[in-house]
Design an enzyme around this catalytic site. Sequence first.
Site: not given
Ligand code: IMP
Length: 222
Positions: A8, A10, A62, A181, A184
Amino acid sequence: MLRYVTTNPGKVREAESYLADGSVSQLDFDYAEIQADELAPIAARGARDAYREAGEPVLVDDAGLFVEALDGFPGPYSSYVEDTLGIDRVWEIVHDLEDRRAAFRCTLAYCDGAGFAASPDAVDRGDRVAAAAAGPGGGTDDGGEDDEGGGGEGRAESLPVKLFEGYVPGRVVAPRGDGGFGYDPIFEHDGETFAEMDTERKNAVSHRGRALEKFAEWYADR
Ligand code: IMP
């Protein structure tokens, strides 16, 4: 060069604000996430796997959305829930609840293969003990020093990992905003959703910003 392990971009944009120009770059490595009911063991395992892949310092992130009235769900399962239900349906579920409070949590796990005083709270110790008990070849990890204290666990899960955590309270709302993303658009803090904030504003309050701040301070001395 520090590699921020994520698919990601972002997340990398948010990390760049905390680290010296050009000192961090994305490592697009989709490590296998273990199933666990907390973020820390998932991040720690990911950092070890990513370090073995990259052979240079890595930071694994994570994160998850924890809805209070759902006992923290989706939490560590946030990614799966986003992919399957989608955030609009998460909003529909929470809409029917009286209490819509939620929090975002982030755990950063750093690993560079060298020894250092790793996080004293060896969050994935149970996992490590099980792997050690399985004996040589039973674990998924290679050998080395165990700097997380305790010792006596043989060669399993031996790479030291340092953890940094961040948290932001808020509530789940109907989707608003075009930025950011993931969740959010449905996560509101202080009257604004994260998708309505620019990166600078989100960093100033977010779970990831808080964890990155702690990491950057520690990393500057490293
Ligand atoms: P991961 O840490 O990339 O596995 O994210 C876990 C889930 O949380 C995913 O669905 C991401 O899109 C969401 N996520 C992680 N960080 C954020 C954030 O800062 N804002 C919104 N969604 C997030």
